[in-house]
Design an enzyme around this catalytic site. Structure first.
Site, PDB file in Angstrom:
ATOM      1  N   ARG A 112       0.681  -1.349   0.022  1.00 51.57           N
ATOM      2  CA  ARG A 112       0.097   0.036   0.032  1.00 51.57           C
ATOM      3  C   ARG A 112       0.949   1.133   0.047  1.00 51.57           C
ATOM      4  NH1 ARG A 112      -5.098   1.505  -1.219  1.00 51.57           N
ATOM      5  NH2 ARG A 112      -6.200   2.862   0.488  1.00 51.57           N
ATOM      6  N   THR A 400      -8.785   0.577 -10.437  1.00 52.39           N
ATOM      7  CA  THR A 400      -8.372  -0.500  -9.715  1.00 52.39           C
ATOM      8  C   THR A 400      -8.455  -1.747 -10.610  1.00 52.39           C
ATOM      9  OG1 THR A 400      -8.643   0.690  -7.658  1.00 52.39           O
ATOM     10  CG2 THR A 400      -8.268  -1.657  -7.694  1.00 52.39           C
ATOM     11  N   GLU A 420      -5.957   4.247  -7.298  1.00 51.87           N
ATOM     12  CA  GLU A 420      -7.028   4.703  -6.939  1.00 51.87           C
ATOM     13  C   GLU A 420      -8.086   5.319  -8.095  1.00 51.87           C
ATOM     14  OE1 GLU A 420      -9.632   5.269  -4.610  1.00 51.87           O
ATOM     15  OE2 GLU A 420      -9.692   7.366  -5.290  1.00 51.87           O
ATOM     16  N   ASP A 440      -7.849   8.428  -0.021  1.00 52.01           N
ATOM     17  CA  ASP A 440      -8.447   7.321   0.803  1.00 52.01           C
ATOM     18  C   ASP A 440      -8.203   7.381   2.328  1.00 52.01           C
ATOM     19  OD1 ASP A 440      -9.424   5.762  -1.325  1.00 52.01           O
ATOM     20  OD2 ASP A 440      -8.046   4.300  -1.015  1.00 52.01           O
ATOM     21  N   SER A 464      -7.977   1.017   3.022  1.00 53.74           N
ATOM     22  CA  SER A 464      -8.308   0.672   1.658  1.00 53.74           C
ATOM     23  C   SER A 464      -9.653  -0.419   1.889  1.00 53.74           C
ATOM     24  CB  SER A 464      -7.177  -0.147   1.121  1.00 53.74           C
ATOM     25  OG  SER A 464      -7.751  -0.871  -0.109  1.00 53.74           O
ATOM     26  N   SER A 465     -10.113  -0.609   0.794  1.00 52.89           N
ATOM     27  CA  SER A 465     -11.247  -1.539   0.488  1.00 52.89           C
ATOM     28  C   SER A 465     -10.766  -2.900  -0.094  1.00 52.89           C
ATOM     29  CB  SER A 465     -12.619  -0.991   0.135  1.00 52.89           C
ATOM     30  OG  SER A 465     -12.915   0.258   0.663  1.00 52.89           O
ATOM     31  N   GLY A 486     -13.505  -1.537  -7.304  1.00 49.49           N
ATOM     32  CA  GLY A 486     -14.933  -1.051  -7.174  1.00 49.49           C
ATOM     33  C   GLY A 486     -15.090  -0.204  -6.034  1.00 49.49           C
ATOM     34  N   GLY A 487     -13.934   0.586  -5.719  1.00 48.44           N
ATOM     35  CA  GLY A 487     -13.836   1.430  -4.468  1.00 48.44           C
ATOM     36  C   GLY A 487     -14.392   0.620  -3.334  1.00 48.44           C
TER      37      GLY A 487
END
Ligand code: GLU
Length: 580
Positions: A112, A400, A420, A440, A464-465, A486-487
């Site tokens: 990350r 992403t 992102e 984020d 993050s997701s 997909g955020g």
């Protein structure tokens, strides 16, 4: 996996089973309505499923040469950087899971992006006020130290078989000789998915040749990227984090993007480390499901949704029914409430990881799910939690990419990778785009004197997701690798696809193609143009606030069963599962 179903036949493309190697048909099928037809792919030796056929082919070539899943993954990522530059690349970050089939060992890796050491909770404030997300994302301000190259080098050192430089060959060749621009890339440019694209000269020249948006079908070269890759192929990660590439990145963040400059320094670059972290696992019925822990919320939140539904016997309902969508949405609400309050970079704040996925805690929470919509859920109190944090509301937008790979030895790699926003910060350096991943973080650091867990701190990684996942059977055999872009909706997409396979006995392509319903502790979103949209009235009658909209996942997954492997690719993107 309880029962064979045919009931989705009207909602998803019919699964046409074939043994595919490399497709001879047109590289990109029709993408007119933003959807292509995808068929289940079967294989017995190995499989690669990614968001672009060039990338899946590169991964296959590496495995054919004797490479491992991680070797293939590096080739896939580098080619994706070239052919799907809007989504991921060496200017961004990633999370990954690696399954060593001989040792029966699962590792997870954090690549990350990190905030610069000069950044603090005021990074996204001007004149004492939070910037708008749109103002913040373009330029240098939101660029975190990229983590993809460091992560790939770390995993390669541990699990790679082929020499590092060999893994760069396909991406270098395609950069020099040209690749066919995909309809998805062309549409993202033409639709101004990122309105700032073209603000900076190098980016403008690359994506708007002769002043016009790059067209689908055009052969595009990127010789600067080839030079960048050559350097990293020769020098390893230090060729990226030190010397002239690092200097170009810092220069672009501070000087090219002087309209919205960032705080990155060459020592931020030189000091970046990818981290191996413990995966986050939980039992789900006869399975064990494993994801990535903090700084992504993905692993914990997907597990929460699954566990909240474990006793609801979802299999008794049709997958596309009001009952199933209602239960899924309620579980989503409870899980996202905890996510907002507790989840952030655990190197900086206390994240009660064990407590959040604790079976007893989630059994209690599941009692809050009733027949009617619960309204906005509030966070619970998981065991050992510091409850002083305030909720963070950082928005995340779709871009992403995710790919899944299983090699001939049964080793597997599941990686979600991101810059992102589509086209990231829109700052392009040496043929690749820089991320805007720091958006984020929460833009506010505190509210009413209480600190927010996901606030900016020097050297911290934004929450993050991203949710790379693997599923195992009771004998510890890998049965599925999956993930999606997909955020913050990633979590819903991944949980729902896993339920498709584990509860509704779908094959991986059916589960991926199944129309989406999503809830992130607000209204319930239903996927436009699909059967899911027909659930609107029924859900509204239960009190849901419903919107029907595009839900642009990019799920790429593989399942492994007694009869070999099956691969699926998301019809909402232009990728391909390929295997032999
Ligand atoms: N930045 C997001 C995250 O790390 C991913 C963005 C996306 O999927 O579009 O969770």
């Amino acid at each position: 996996m309880k029962r064979a179903i045919t009931l989705l036949a009207t909602a998803v493309s019919c699964a046409l089973i074939s043994s595919v190697v490399i497709a001879k048909e047109a590289r990109y099928p029709e993408f007119g309505n933003g959807r292509i037809e995808q068929n289940l792919v079967k294989a017995s030796e190995y499989m690669v499923s990614s968001a672009n056929p060039y990338a899946s082919e590169a991964g296959m070539r590496i495995i054919e040469k004797g490479g491992s899943a991680i070797d293939a993954a590096i080739a896939v990522q580098l080619v994706l950087n070239l052919v799907e530059p809007e989504s991921s690349g060496i200017g961004g970050g990633a999370f990954s899971l690696y399954w060593d089939n001989e040792k029966k060992a699962l590792s997870s890796y954090d690549g990350r992006e990190k905030a610069p050491m000069l950044a603090d909770g005021k990074l996204f404030q001007e004149n004492g006020k939070n910037m708008s997300w749109w103002e913040a994302l373009a330029g240098g301000r939101a660029v975190g130290v990229p983590g993809v190259i460091a992560m790939m080098e770390k995993v390669h050192k541990q699990h790679g078989v082929l020499p590092w430089a060999d893994l760069f060959e396909d991406a270098i060749k395609l950069s020099e000789e040209g690749f066919e621009v995909s309809p998805k890339l062309a549409a993202s440019i033409a639709n101004k998915t990122n309105p700032a694209l073209g603000r900076y000269g190098d980016t403008w020249r690359y994506f708007f040749p002769d002043g016009k948006p790059l067209q689908a079908g055009v052969m595009k070269k990127n010789p600067e990227f080839a030079m960048t890759l050559r350097r990293i192929s020769l020098l390893g990660a230090k060729g990226f984090y030190k010397g002239d590439i690092a200097l170009s990145i810092v220069g672009a963040v501070r000087i090219t993007a002087a309209d919205n400059p960032g705080l990155l320094t060459t020592s931020d670059m030189a000091n970046y480390q990818a981290i191996e972290r413990p995966p986050v696992c939980a039992p789900y019925k006869a399975f064990k499901v494993c994801g990535m822990g903090p700084p992504t919320s993905g692993g914990m939140t997907v597990i929460q949704i699954l566990k909240l539904l474990e006793d609801k016997d979802l299999a008794q309902y049709e997958p596309l029914s009001v009952e199933a969508a209602h239960l899924f949405a309620q579980a989503g609400k409870l899980a996202y409430a905890d996510r907002a309050k507790y989840m952030a970079d655990a190197d900086f704040v206390d994240v009660p990881v064990e407590g959040l996925i604790d079976g007893d805690y989630l059994k209690e929470r599941a009692k809050l799910i009733g027949d009617k919509d619960m309204g906005k859920a509030t966070a619970g109190t998981p065991p050992n939690a510091n409850t002083n944090w305030l909720e963070s509301t950082s928005p995340e937008q779709p871009s992403t990419t995710h790919f899944s790979i299983v090699d001939k030895q049964g080793n597997a790699f599941s990686m979600t990778s991101s810059i992102e926003m589509a086209f990231g910060s829109t700052v392009m350096v040496r043929g690749f785009l820089l991320n805007n991943q720091l958006t984020d973080f929460s833009f506010s650091e505190a509210s009413d004197g209480e600190l927010i867990a996901n606030r900016v701190q020097p050297g911290k990684r934004p929450r993050s997701s991203m949710s790379p996942f693997m599923v195992f059977d009771k004998d510890d055999n890998l049965v599925m690798a999956i993930g999606s872009p997909g955020g913050s909706r990633i979590i819903n997409y991944v949980a729902k696809t896993m339920l498709g396979v584990m509860e509704w006995d779908m094959d991986i392509q059916q589960a991926i193609s199944m129309p989406h319903y999503v809830n992130r502790n607000g209204g319930t979103d239903l996927e436009q143009g699909t059967k899911a949209a027909e659930l609107k009235e029924g859900l509204e009658a239960l009190g849901h606030k419903v919107s029907v909209r595009d839900l642009n996942s990019g799920l790429h997954g593989i399942t492994i069963g007694k009869d070999g492997m099956e691969g699926g690719a998301d019809p909402r993107r232009v990728g391909r599962a390929l295997g032999k």
